[in-house]
Design an enzyme around this catalytic site. Structure first.
Site, PDB file in Angstrom:
ATOM      1  N   LYS A  25       1.732   3.136  -4.432  1.00  0.00           N
ATOM      2  CA  LYS A  25       1.067   3.947  -3.404  1.00  0.00           C
ATOM      3  C   LYS A  25       0.567   5.209  -4.099  1.00  0.00           C
ATOM      4  O   LYS A  25       1.295   5.779  -4.907  1.00  0.00           O
ATOM      5  CB  LYS A  25       2.077   4.291  -2.296  1.00  0.00           C
ATOM      6  CG  LYS A  25       1.473   4.998  -1.092  1.00  0.00           C
ATOM      7  CD  LYS A  25       2.525   5.231  -0.004  1.00  0.00           C
ATOM      8  CE  LYS A  25       1.896   5.867   1.220  1.00  0.00           C
ATOM      9  NZ  LYS A  25       2.897   6.165   2.264  1.00  0.00           N
ATOM     10  N   ASP A  31       4.072  -4.340   7.335  1.00  0.00           N
ATOM     11  CA  ASP A  31       4.634  -2.998   7.138  1.00  0.00           C
ATOM     12  C   ASP A  31       3.746  -2.029   7.907  1.00  0.00           C
ATOM     13  O   ASP A  31       2.902  -1.343   7.330  1.00  0.00           O
ATOM     14  CB  ASP A  31       4.684  -2.646   5.644  1.00  0.00           C
ATOM     15  CG  ASP A  31       5.435  -1.347   5.407  1.00  0.00           C
ATOM     16  OD1 ASP A  31       6.028  -0.826   6.379  1.00  0.00           O
ATOM     17  OD2 ASP A  31       5.444  -0.862   4.263  1.00  0.00           O
TER      18      ASP A  31
HETATM   19  C1  GCO Z   1       5.384   3.546   3.051  1.00  0.00           C
HETATM   20  C2  GCO Z   1       5.834   2.301   2.363  1.00  0.00           C
HETATM   21  C3  GCO Z   1       7.182   1.808   2.815  1.00  0.00           C
HETATM   22  C4  GCO Z   1       7.739   0.723   1.919  1.00  0.00           C
HETATM   23  C5  GCO Z   1       9.150   0.429   2.284  1.00  0.00           C
HETATM   24  C6  GCO Z   1       9.700  -0.771   1.587  1.00  0.00           C
HETATM   25  O1  GCO Z   1       4.191   3.826   2.970  1.00  0.00           O
HETATM   26  O2  GCO Z   1       6.190   4.248   3.650  1.00  0.00           O
HETATM   27  O3  GCO Z   1       4.868   1.307   2.558  1.00  0.00           O
HETATM   28  O4  GCO Z   1       7.083   1.361   4.132  1.00  0.00           O
HETATM   29  O5  GCO Z   1       6.984  -0.441   2.011  1.00  0.00           O
HETATM   30  O6  GCO Z   1       9.909   1.541   1.983  1.00  0.00           O
HETATM   31  O7  GCO Z   1       9.925  -0.499   0.301  1.00  0.00           O
HETATM   32 MN    MN Z   2       4.960  -0.766   2.286  1.00  0.00          MN
HETATM   33 MN    MN Z   3       2.987   2.126   3.331  1.00  0.00          MN
END
Ligand code: GCO
Ligand code: MN
Ligand code: MN
Length: 395
Positions: free
Chosen positions: A188, A297
């Site tokens: 990310k 997610d």
């Molecule tokens: C976010 C992330 C999380 C992860 C999660 C699993 O942007 O907060 O996408 O949602 O995917 O912590 O590791």
């Molecule tokens: Mn995620």
């Molecule tokens: Mn996310």
């Protein structure tokens, strides 16, 4: 909406999963308090089963509160397992919360203080034990707080080896315990940190090649994350697939240029969602269907009550299934097939593999560059066909 005759209604065979933290999201944001009660994990299991999901995924602290005693932990796990068994639900993926507690304010596995790193490693080990107990096969690493605002604080040649050592440590731990985890690294670019380390799936794919147990580690790309970086998600997932490193996927939606929205799958960039489903389902027939879990997610809008949360969950799955049908229809359309038919030149194709003789043969080959340059690719027609399939006027 969910009548048995509805061919879009999800079933466990579709392999849809949600995080406890996704449907369980109470709607807190930086400007406002929670708007919904926390839904107990056992009710989440029951409701998702009713809607046709395959399973639920979790962070350690989605289920077991930080600092719980061993007795509390065991009681919670027993109760949760019973709910899973009662509803035929699985836990295919687990992960660790390395971001909520203030100890992680400047990172976990890359933090400067070795005691913070030790605490993080210990937390991951305990969480892996829980994941193994629940039968998870994939273990996700999202480095939410691994990053910086003040880049003078750490050189990449410091934090990269720290992260590598941590993953090497945890791969060894998994093997020693006899666990069969496959690790999936989730990139990310930002949020919650100003900049998060290993900003994209591409960064992760290279980093994996430097690990001791490279074969155990793959990626968990997320729609919103690559969109936050302004990248083409389908290209990035495609690269992970080609490298046989797509171990997990986080599905949601995101408007480009916005904060991290985690929207219902397909609710933005419908064409991107269509192309993604087409890729994962192997709809073009060129490559097989990807066998992993279709994990969402995402979370419901902050405007919603609990009924809205279940609408959200059903919507993610239903949209995926509709897009799967649309993709099949698109690839079965003779007009599409005609455009996509591969140009096979039995004389030239074999020459494109290097050998000294082939290099010579290429030099001698007659190629009329000006004539080839005049051949239109029919991409306008192809893309319009795609749009018409999506709009439901074709196929
Ligand atoms: C976010 C992330 C999380 C992860 C999660 C699993 O942007 O907060 O996408 O949602 O995917 O912590 O590791
Ligand atoms: Mn995620
Ligand atoms: Mn996310």
């Amino acid at each position: 909406m969910h009548s048995p005759s509805d061919s879009y209604a999800p079933t466990p065979g579709d392999q849809f999963t949600f995080g406890l933290w996704t449907v369980g999201n109470p709607g807190r944001d930086p400007f406002g308090e929670p708007v919904r009660e926390r839904i107990p994990p056992t009710r989440i299991v029951a409701e998702l089963a009713r809607l046709g999901a395959y399973g639920v995924n979790l962070h350690d602290n989605d289920l077991i509160p930080f600092g719980a005693t061993a007795v509390e932990r065991d009681r919670i796990v027993t109760e949760f397992r019973k709910a899973l068994d009662d509803h035929g639900m699985k836990v295919p993926m687990c992960t660790t919360n390395l971001f909520t507690h203030p100890i992680f304010k400047d990172g976990a596995l890359t933090a400067d203080d070795p005691k913070v790193r030790a605490f993080a490693l210990r937390k991951v080990m305990a969480s892996m034990d829980l994941g193994a107990e629940l039968g998870a096969g994939v273990y996700v690493f999202w480095g939410g707080r691994e990053g910086a605002e003040a880049d003078a604080a750490r050189d990449p040649r410091v934090w990269i080896p720290r992260y590598r050592e941590s993953l090497d440590f945890l791969c060894e731990y998994s093997r020693d315990q006899g666990y069969l985890f496959r690790f999936a690294l989730e990139a990310k670019p930002n949020e919650p940190r100003g900049d998060i380390y290993f900003a994209t799936t591409g960064h992760m794919l290279h980093f994996i090649t430097t690990l001791t147990h490279e074969e155990m580690v793959g990626v968990n790309p997320e729609v919103a994350h690559e969109n936050l970086a302004g990248l083409n998600f389908v290209h990035n997932v495609g690269q992970a697939l080609e490298a046989e490193k797509l171990f997990h996927i986080d599905l949601n939606a995101q408007k480009i240029g916005r904060y991290d929205q985690d929207l219902r799958f397909g609710s933005e960039d419908l064409k991107g969602a269509f192309l993604l489903v087409r890729l994962l389902e192997g709809a073009s027939g060129q490559f097989p269907r990807w066998e992993g879990m279709r994990h969402f997610d995402a979370h419901a809008y902050r405007t919603e009550d609990e009924a809205g949360v279940w609408e959200f969950a059903a919507g993610c799955m239903r949209t995926y299934n509709i897009l799967r049908e649309k993709a099949r229809g698109f690839d079965a359309d003779p007009a599409v097939r005609e455009i996509l038919a591969e140009i096979v030149d039995a004389e030239v194709s074999p020459l494109l593999r290097y050998s000294k003789a082939n290099a010579e043969a290429l030099r001698a080959l007659e190629i009329d560059a000006d004539r080839l340059a005049q051949v239109g690719q029919q991409h306008e027609r192809l893309d319009q066909l795609l749009v018409e399939h999506l709009m439901g006027v074709r196929g």
